[in-house]
Design a protein around this motif. Structure first.
Motif, PDB file in Angstrom:
ATOM      1  N   PRO A  80      -5.537  -4.370  -3.262  1.00  0.00           N
ATOM      2  CA  PRO A  80      -4.310  -4.004  -3.955  1.00  0.00           C
ATOM      3  C   PRO A  80      -4.449  -4.132  -5.466  1.00  0.00           C
ATOM      4  CG  PRO A  80      -4.115  -6.206  -3.048  1.00  0.00           C
ATOM      5  CD  PRO A  80      -5.417  -5.649  -2.545  1.00  0.00           C
ATOM      6  N   ALA A  81      -3.618  -3.399  -6.176  1.00  0.00           N
ATOM      7  CA  ALA A  81      -3.566  -3.482  -7.641  1.00  0.00           C
ATOM      8  C   ALA A  81      -2.148  -3.812  -8.054  1.00  0.00           C
ATOM      9  CB  ALA A  81      -3.999  -2.161  -8.268  1.00  0.00           C
TER      10      ALA A  81
ATOM     11  N   HIS B  88       0.815  -1.212   0.000  1.00  0.00           N
ATOM     12  CA  HIS B  88       0.000   0.000   0.000  1.00  0.00           C
ATOM     13  C   HIS B  88       0.853   1.268   0.000  1.00  0.00           C
ATOM     14  CE1 HIS B  88       0.662  -1.311   4.150  1.00  0.00           C
ATOM     15  NE2 HIS B  88       0.584  -0.044   4.510  1.00  0.00           N
ATOM     16  N   TRP B  89       2.154   1.147   0.262  1.00  0.00           N
ATOM     17  CA  TRP B  89       3.050   2.295   0.178  1.00  0.00           C
ATOM     18  C   TRP B  89       3.708   2.407  -1.203  1.00  0.00           C
ATOM     19  CZ3 TRP B  89       1.773   5.152   3.955  1.00  0.00           C
ATOM     20  CH2 TRP B  89       1.614   4.666   5.267  1.00  0.00           C
ATOM     21  N   VAL B  90       3.425   1.459  -2.098  1.00  0.00           N
ATOM     22  CA  VAL B  90       4.139   1.330  -3.370  1.00  0.00           C
ATOM     23  C   VAL B  90       3.289   1.871  -4.514  1.00  0.00           C
ATOM     24  CG1 VAL B  90       5.110  -0.351  -5.005  1.00  0.00           C
ATOM     25  CG2 VAL B  90       5.427  -0.687  -2.530  1.00  0.00           C
ATOM     26  N   ASP B  91       3.934   2.546  -5.462  1.00  0.00           N
ATOM     27  CA  ASP B  91       3.273   2.878  -6.722  1.00  0.00           C
ATOM     28  C   ASP B  91       3.084   1.569  -7.481  1.00  0.00           C
ATOM     29  OD1 ASP B  91       3.091   3.336  -9.604  1.00  0.00           O
ATOM     30  OD2 ASP B  91       3.557   5.432  -9.178  1.00  0.00           O
TER      31      ASP B  91
ATOM     32  N   GLY C 267       0.108 -11.096 -14.023  1.00  0.00           N
ATOM     33  CA  GLY C 267      -1.274 -11.384 -14.336  1.00  0.00           C
ATOM     34  C   GLY C 267      -2.196 -10.992 -13.201  1.00  0.00           C
ATOM     35  N   ALA C 268      -3.416 -11.501 -13.266  1.00  0.00           N
ATOM     36  CA  ALA C 268      -4.433 -11.144 -12.278  1.00  0.00           C
ATOM     37  C   ALA C 268      -4.066 -11.656 -10.887  1.00  0.00           C
ATOM     38  CB  ALA C 268      -5.782 -11.724 -12.707  1.00  0.00           C
ATOM     39  N   LEU C 269      -4.462 -10.901  -9.881  1.00  0.00           N
ATOM     40  CA  LEU C 269      -4.237 -11.308  -8.493  1.00  0.00           C
ATOM     41  C   LEU C 269      -5.236 -12.381  -8.085  1.00  0.00           C
ATOM     42  CD1 LEU C 269      -3.659  -7.910  -6.661  1.00  0.00           C
ATOM     43  CD2 LEU C 269      -2.018  -9.786  -6.795  1.00  0.00           C
ATOM     44  N   GLU C 270      -4.737 -13.406  -7.402  1.00  0.00           N
ATOM     45  CA  GLU C 270      -5.579 -14.350  -6.683  1.00  0.00           C
ATOM     46  C   GLU C 270      -5.544 -13.977  -5.203  1.00  0.00           C
ATOM     47  OE1 GLU C 270      -5.184 -18.633  -7.949  1.00  0.00           O
ATOM     48  OE2 GLU C 270      -3.330 -17.804  -8.803  1.00  0.00           O
TER      49      GLU C 270
ATOM     50  N   HIS D 267      -7.499   5.183  14.443  1.00  0.00           N
ATOM     51  CA  HIS D 267      -7.634   5.592  13.053  1.00  0.00           C
ATOM     52  C   HIS D 267      -7.246   4.428  12.138  1.00  0.00           C
ATOM     53  CE1 HIS D 267      -8.256   9.796  14.151  1.00  0.00           C
ATOM     54  NE2 HIS D 267      -7.245   9.664  14.987  1.00  0.00           N
ATOM     55  N   SER D 268      -8.017   4.261  11.071  1.00  0.00           N
ATOM     56  CA  SER D 268      -7.716   3.206  10.102  1.00  0.00           C
ATOM     57  C   SER D 268      -6.384   3.493   9.429  1.00  0.00           C
ATOM     58  CB  SER D 268      -8.820   3.130   9.045  1.00  0.00           C
ATOM     59  OG  SER D 268     -10.029   2.671   9.601  1.00  0.00           O
ATOM     60  N   SER D 269      -5.618   2.427   9.200  1.00  0.00           N
ATOM     61  CA  SER D 269      -4.329   2.574   8.528  1.00  0.00           C
ATOM     62  C   SER D 269      -4.533   2.672   7.022  1.00  0.00           C
ATOM     63  CB  SER D 269      -3.436   1.375   8.843  1.00  0.00           C
ATOM     64  OG  SER D 269      -3.963   0.201   8.221  1.00  0.00           O
ATOM     65  N   ALA D 270      -3.468   3.077   6.328  1.00  0.00           N
ATOM     66  CA  ALA D 270      -3.526   3.129   4.863  1.00  0.00           C
ATOM     67  C   ALA D 270      -3.833   1.752   4.291  1.00  0.00           C
ATOM     68  CB  ALA D 270      -2.197   3.649   4.315  1.00  0.00           C
ATOM     69  N   ALA D 271      -3.280   0.705   4.900  1.00  0.00           N
ATOM     70  CA  ALA D 271      -3.549  -0.660   4.429  1.00  0.00           C
ATOM     71  C   ALA D 271      -5.004  -1.030   4.628  1.00  0.00           C
ATOM     72  CB  ALA D 271      -2.647  -1.650   5.162  1.00  0.00           C
ATOM     73  N   GLU D 272      -5.554  -0.724   5.798  1.00  0.00           N
ATOM     74  CA  GLU D 272      -6.951  -1.078   6.078  1.00  0.00           C
ATOM     75  C   GLU D 272      -7.897  -0.360   5.123  1.00  0.00           C
ATOM     76  OE1 GLU D 272      -6.183  -1.858  10.844  1.00  0.00           O
ATOM     77  OE2 GLU D 272      -6.820   0.112  10.132  1.00  0.00           O
ATOM     78  N   ILE D 273      -7.617   0.902   4.841  1.00  0.00           N
ATOM     79  CA  ILE D 273      -8.461   1.652   3.908  1.00  0.00           C
ATOM     80  C   ILE D 273      -8.406   1.020   2.528  1.00  0.00           C
ATOM     81  CG2 ILE D 273      -8.723   3.871   2.743  1.00  0.00           C
ATOM     82  CD1 ILE D 273      -7.691   5.168   5.391  1.00  0.00           C
ATOM     83  N   MET D 274      -7.193   0.685   2.065  1.00  0.00           N
ATOM     84  CA  MET D 274      -7.048   0.085   0.742  1.00  0.00           C
ATOM     85  C   MET D 274      -7.770  -1.259   0.658  1.00  0.00           C
ATOM     86  SD  MET D 274      -3.694  -1.520  -1.054  1.00  0.00           S
ATOM     87  CE  MET D 274      -3.948  -2.896   0.073  1.00  0.00           C
ATOM     88  N   LEU D 275      -7.596  -2.114   1.680  1.00  0.00           N
ATOM     89  CA  LEU D 275      -8.201  -3.443   1.648  1.00  0.00           C
ATOM     90  C   LEU D 275      -9.713  -3.378   1.743  1.00  0.00           C
ATOM     91  CD1 LEU D 275      -5.611  -5.268   3.924  1.00  0.00           C
ATOM     92  CD2 LEU D 275      -5.966  -5.675   1.483  1.00  0.00           C
ATOM     93  N   ASP D 276     -10.230  -2.383   2.467  1.00  0.00           N
ATOM     94  CA  ASP D 276     -11.682  -2.236   2.588  1.00  0.00           C
ATOM     95  C   ASP D 276     -12.308  -1.643   1.328  1.00  0.00           C
ATOM     96  OD1 ASP D 276     -11.669  -3.292   5.122  1.00  0.00           O
ATOM     97  OD2 ASP D 276     -11.715  -1.352   6.147  1.00  0.00           O
ATOM     98  N   GLU D 277     -11.510  -1.003   0.504  1.00  0.00           N
ATOM     99  CA  GLU D 277     -12.041  -0.404  -0.726  1.00  0.00           C
ATOM    100  C   GLU D 277     -11.850  -1.375  -1.886  1.00  0.00           C
ATOM    101  OE1 GLU D 277     -10.165   3.449  -0.914  1.00  0.00           O
ATOM    102  OE2 GLU D 277     -11.492   4.271   0.649  1.00  0.00           O
ATOM    103  N   ASN D 278     -10.882  -1.150  -2.747  1.00  0.00           N
ATOM    104  CA  ASN D 278     -10.726  -1.985  -3.940  1.00  0.00           C
ATOM    105  C   ASN D 278      -9.653  -3.053  -3.810  1.00  0.00           C
ATOM    106  OD1 ASN D 278     -12.696  -0.464  -5.339  1.00  0.00           O
ATOM    107  ND2 ASN D 278     -11.171   1.120  -5.768  1.00  0.00           N
TER     108      ASN D 278
END
Length: 246
Positions: free
Chosen positions: A167-168, A111-114, A174-177, A154-165
């Protein structure tokens, strides 16, 4: 890494090592089970104090290196997991040759990575058919007191990302499993405070904000009757992801 908080953890390396949970072996093994042969070279990137590194190092026929941007975190890793080579670097700038690895894994770090730049760079160092593995331990907020604790800290950056869409990743992967594991960790009041102190929000907060958060945590723990060395079961969800390089 795109956020100054990403490199703040060295200031709390002791709290991170003492308080953060380890990763379930089954989840780590799942990330790597698609590797095409038994013996493999793996880089743990964003390795921190070695929470993921130590699980990888226990795997048979695995040659593991650890990479992190913070020398203080790597110093703690060398003490916790002696013998594993360590290097300064990030997912966007890896200090290893082209096609030299079978897998790159990141624990609590993608979640800290481009994701586009990081995927390209990881793709440079991973052989065709190799794996990019991503894993997070997060508190299971399906329990009321855990949900209240998260609101206080407070929710962490990781928690926000996982609760939304979630990781990408990008080409050449290929596609993430995805799989997840649920488990419980008995934990004391003091350990819960150290978990809070190991999070980037508190590391970079003002003294007044840190005191306020700890006071609110103590009010919750008083309500729960969590005193001294008594423990409470803290539910976790481990979320693991894997993608294969083309």
């Amino acid at each position: 890494m795109s956020d100054g908080r990403a490199t703040s953890f060295g200031a709390a390396a002791g709290d991170y090592e003492a308080a953060r949970p380890d990763y379930p072996f089954e989840a780590v093994a799942w990330m790597l089970e698609k590797l095409p042969h038994r013996s493999h070279r793996i880089a743990d990137v964003g390795a921190g104090t070695g929470k993921l590194t130590r699980v990888l190092a226990d795997a048979p026929d695995a040659e593991v290196i650890a990479i992190d941007p913070d020398p203080l975190m790597l110093e703690a890793l060398r003490a916790a997991v002696p013998g594993v080579p360590t290097f300064l670097g990030t997912a966007e700038r890896l200090p290893v040759p082209d096609a030299s690895l079978d897998a790159v894994v990141l624990g609590q770090a993608w979640h800290w990575v481009d994701p586009v730049v990081g995927s390209s760079e990881v793709g440079r160092v991973v052989r065709s058919g190799g794996t990019l593995g991503l894993i997070w331990n997060t508190r299971d907020s399906g329990t009321d007191w855990v949900r209240r604790l998260t609101a206080i800290m407070h929710s962490s950056a990781a928690e926000i990302m996982l609760d939304e869409n979630g990781p990408a990743v990008a080409e050449p992967f290929g596609a993430l499993e995805q799989e997840e594991w649920r488990w419980v960790r008995p934990i004391t009041r003091a350990q819960l405070h150290r978990i809070a102190d190991s999070r980037s929000h508190l590391i970079t907060a003002s003294d007044a904000e840190r005191r306020s958060i700890h006071d609110d945590m103590d009010a919750l723990f008083d309500e729960l009757g969590l005193e001294g060395d008594a423990t409470i079961d803290l539910p976790y969800v481990t979320r693991a992801f894997r993608a294969v390089r083309a």
